[in-house]
Design an enzyme around this catalytic site. Structure first.
Site, PDB file in Angstrom:
ATOM      1  N   HIS A  19      -4.166  -9.628   4.269  1.00 23.83           N
ATOM      2  CA  HIS A  19      -5.612  -9.715   4.453  1.00 23.83           C
ATOM      3  C   HIS A  19      -5.938 -10.625   5.633  1.00 23.83           C
ATOM      4  O   HIS A  19      -5.264 -11.633   5.852  1.00 23.83           O
ATOM      5  CB  HIS A  19      -6.297 -10.271   3.205  1.00 23.83           C
ATOM      6  CG  HIS A  19      -6.314  -9.317   2.060  1.00 23.83           C
ATOM      7  ND1 HIS A  19      -6.553  -9.704   0.752  1.00 23.83           N
ATOM      8  CD2 HIS A  19      -6.141  -7.970   2.010  1.00 23.83           C
ATOM      9  CE1 HIS A  19      -6.519  -8.642  -0.043  1.00 23.83           C
ATOM     10  NE2 HIS A  19      -6.264  -7.586   0.696  1.00 23.83           N
ATOM     11  N   LYS A  79      -2.114  -1.953   7.609  1.00 24.98           N
ATOM     12  CA  LYS A  79      -3.519  -1.682   7.900  1.00 24.98           C
ATOM     13  C   LYS A  79      -3.916  -2.369   9.203  1.00 24.98           C
ATOM     14  O   LYS A  79      -3.560  -3.512   9.446  1.00 24.98           O
ATOM     15  CB  LYS A  79      -4.395  -2.186   6.746  1.00 24.98           C
ATOM     16  CG  LYS A  79      -5.807  -1.623   6.772  1.00 24.98           C
ATOM     17  CD  LYS A  79      -6.545  -1.974   5.490  1.00 24.98           C
ATOM     18  CE  LYS A  79      -7.925  -1.358   5.465  1.00 24.98           C
ATOM     19  NZ  LYS A  79      -8.634  -1.672   4.211  1.00 24.98           N
ATOM     20  N   ARG A 117       0.860  -1.181   0.000  1.00 20.84           N
ATOM     21  CA  ARG A 117       0.000   0.000   0.000  1.00 20.84           C
ATOM     22  C   ARG A 117       0.896   1.231   0.000  1.00 20.84           C
ATOM     23  O   ARG A 117       2.061   1.161   0.419  1.00 20.84           O
ATOM     24  CB  ARG A 117      -0.892   0.021   1.239  1.00 20.84           C
ATOM     25  CG  ARG A 117      -1.841  -1.165   1.360  1.00 20.84           C
ATOM     26  CD  ARG A 117      -2.669  -1.066   2.634  1.00 20.84           C
ATOM     27  NE  ARG A 117      -3.614  -2.180   2.761  1.00 20.84           N
ATOM     28  CZ  ARG A 117      -3.370  -3.314   3.414  1.00 20.84           C
ATOM     29  NH1 ARG A 117      -2.193  -3.491   4.018  1.00 20.84           N
ATOM     30  NH2 ARG A 117      -4.283  -4.269   3.479  1.00 20.84           N
ATOM     31  N   TYR A 120      -9.970 -11.033  -6.323  1.00 20.27           N
ATOM     32  CA  TYR A 120      -9.071 -11.070  -7.478  1.00 20.27           C
ATOM     33  C   TYR A 120      -9.371 -12.244  -8.415  1.00 20.27           C
ATOM     34  O   TYR A 120      -8.935 -12.236  -9.565  1.00 20.27           O
ATOM     35  CB  TYR A 120      -7.613 -11.103  -7.013  1.00 20.27           C
ATOM     36  CG  TYR A 120      -7.240  -9.870  -6.245  1.00 20.27           C
ATOM     37  CD1 TYR A 120      -7.120  -8.635  -6.875  1.00 20.27           C
ATOM     38  CD2 TYR A 120      -7.048  -9.917  -4.862  1.00 20.27           C
ATOM     39  CE1 TYR A 120      -6.817  -7.488  -6.159  1.00 20.27           C
ATOM     40  CE2 TYR A 120      -6.739  -8.773  -4.138  1.00 20.27           C
ATOM     41  CZ  TYR A 120      -6.629  -7.565  -4.794  1.00 20.27           C
ATOM     42  OH  TYR A 120      -6.337  -6.419  -4.085  1.00 20.27           O
ATOM     43  N   ARG A 123      -0.742  -2.703  -6.582  1.00 17.44           N
ATOM     44  CA  ARG A 123      -0.981  -3.747  -5.572  1.00 17.44           C
ATOM     45  C   ARG A 123      -2.025  -4.741  -6.090  1.00 17.44           C
ATOM     46  O   ARG A 123      -1.862  -5.956  -5.947  1.00 17.44           O
ATOM     47  CB  ARG A 123      -1.440  -3.089  -4.273  1.00 17.44           C
ATOM     48  CG  ARG A 123      -1.852  -4.052  -3.153  1.00 17.44           C
ATOM     49  CD  ARG A 123      -2.167  -3.247  -1.896  1.00 17.44           C
ATOM     50  NE  ARG A 123      -3.010  -3.965  -0.962  1.00 17.44           N
ATOM     51  CZ  ARG A 123      -2.576  -4.767   0.003  1.00 17.44           C
ATOM     52  NH1 ARG A 123      -1.280  -4.991   0.138  1.00 17.44           N
ATOM     53  NH2 ARG A 123      -3.406  -5.365   0.838  1.00 17.44           N
ATOM     54  N   HIS A 136      -2.387   2.085  -5.878  1.00 12.66           N
ATOM     55  CA  HIS A 136      -3.083   0.882  -5.399  1.00 12.66           C
ATOM     56  C   HIS A 136      -3.369  -0.095  -6.535  1.00 12.66           C
ATOM     57  O   HIS A 136      -3.510  -1.302  -6.303  1.00 12.66           O
ATOM     58  CB  HIS A 136      -4.386   1.272  -4.696  1.00 12.66           C
ATOM     59  CG  HIS A 136      -4.742   0.338  -3.580  1.00 12.66           C
ATOM     60  ND1 HIS A 136      -4.038   0.274  -2.400  1.00 12.66           N
ATOM     61  CD2 HIS A 136      -5.724  -0.605  -3.472  1.00 12.66           C
ATOM     62  CE1 HIS A 136      -4.567  -0.639  -1.610  1.00 12.66           C
ATOM     63  NE2 HIS A 136      -5.585  -1.192  -2.243  1.00 12.66           N
TER      64      HIS A 136
END
Length: 362
Positions: A332, A242, A217, A341, A309, A306
């Site tokens: 994640h 995150k 990120r 994805y 990514r 982004h």
């Protein structure tokens, strides 16, 4: 599990007994029941108007700041009084600073909350109800505001009542716009490599290459320090990602060589990427670097950091990498987040014969 702790009260005890699958925990000294959305909603509806529910331990308010920029809202505090306009209370500013919210988020919350309280200019802030909040949201819809604008307005309003004033369940019935399930925008491998190839500045090339090759990120990239590049293990340590999580991601051999060349030329001191004055590099600068490289590579659509990514994850998936490894590299919490994805990867589509080609097999 959802734990419920309360002072002895016959009304509350009767309501608790009416909840499904309630049990008693000797260890924690409280009753508990299975944690799922139905039970959570049932608790809120059953106790509404009977007692306040303090969810501060159940829904911890995590800091959302991902970089090294210290938050200060003094510029808002020092504004001159404006006739007929109410400013945010001091507690609002203090809580933003204590929670270390990102500067952009803090500015948005202040602006949006002030618009809300001035819509009800003659009403005491703490006496506004869910009905009035929903009426305000209808007003925003009438102004043709975007779903993102309305959602952030709700976040700003809830921040005041739930975080600043400690009323966690006061506005749980506020209606949000239905979330649109948009697919991530990705680039082809050829497009990314062309972006890297046309970027002559070694610093800019390293920024683009790291965003793509490590799946970073923007905030994670800016937070890197030289020792995060662990060349002995060929890994990159991502600190304070995150939700404050640390993780490791990949370091490519050619990427390492580029970083060594960059380091010799620029000699960064504290952070891996710094400005000419040795100050923290800005997210805006990273965005401009990526956008400029895309235009130079002849890519017509708008390209953001982004998207690199997203491309990292998609290209791994197309190459047959297990989705659980991709989940770990991206940081994640669940594979469900990573599964988005699968909708943009072309792996499964390659097995399908296009209708225009069907006649060739007849």
């Amino acid at each position: 599990m959802i734990g419920l702790k309360f002072y002895p009260d016959k009304v509350i005890q009767a309501l608790v007994k009416d909840l499904p699958e309630v049990r008693w925990s000797e260890k924690f000294g409280m009753v508990y029941l299975p944690n799922h959305s139905e039970n959570l909603n049932l608790i809120f509806s059953k106790f509404k108007g009977v007692c306040w529910i303090n969810c501060s331990h159940f829904f911890p308010n995590r800091p959302v700041r991902n970089g090294h920029e210290e938050l200060s809202v003094d510029s808002y505090r020092q504004r001159l009084p404006k006739e007929g306009w109410r400013y945010c209370p001091e507690e609002f500013y203090q809580k933003l600073e204590l929670k270390k919210y990102a500067t952009s988020t803090a500015r948005a919350y202040i602006t949006l909350f002030e618009k809300f309280i001035n819509y009800y200019e003659n009403e005491p802030i703490n006496e506004l109800s869910e009905i009035q909040i929903n009426a305000y949201l209808k007003f925003l819809i009438g102004e043709k505001r975007s779903d993102a604008y309305i959602n952030q307005s709700i976040n700003a309003i809830k921040f005041y009542y739930e975080v600043v004033m400690g009323m966690p369940n006061r506005f749980y019935e506020v209606d949000r716009p239905q979330k649109k399930e948009k697919l991530p925008e990705v680039l082809s491998h050829k497009e990314v490599m062309k972006m890297i190839g046309v970027t002559q500045n070694i610093k800019h090339r390293c920024i683009i290459s790291l965003l793509y090759s490590a799946g970073l990120r923007r905030g994670e990239l800016l937070n890197l320090i030289p020792t995060d590049i662990e060349s002995n293990r060929m890994m990159i340590k991502v600190r304070d990602g995150k939700r404050g999580k640390d993780r490791y991601t990949l370091l490519n051999e050619s990427m390492l060589n580029e970083l060594r060349q960059y380091f010799k030329e620029y000699r960064p001191t504290k952070f891996l990427f710094e400005s000419a004055k040795k100050e923290p590099y800005s997210g805006t600068s990273v965005g401009k670097i990526v956008s400029k490289a895309a235009k130079k590579a002849g890519i017509r659509k708008r390209v953001t950091p982004h998207m690199l990514r997203h491309s990292f994850a998609t290209h791994f998936l197309e190459n047959g990498t297990d989705i659980r490894y991709i989940q770990t590299l991206l940081g994640h919490n669940s594979t469900q987040t990573t599964e988005i994805y699968t909708h943009v990867a072309n792996t499964s589509f390659k097995q399908i014969i296009n209708p225009l080609d069907l006649g060739k097999n007849i």
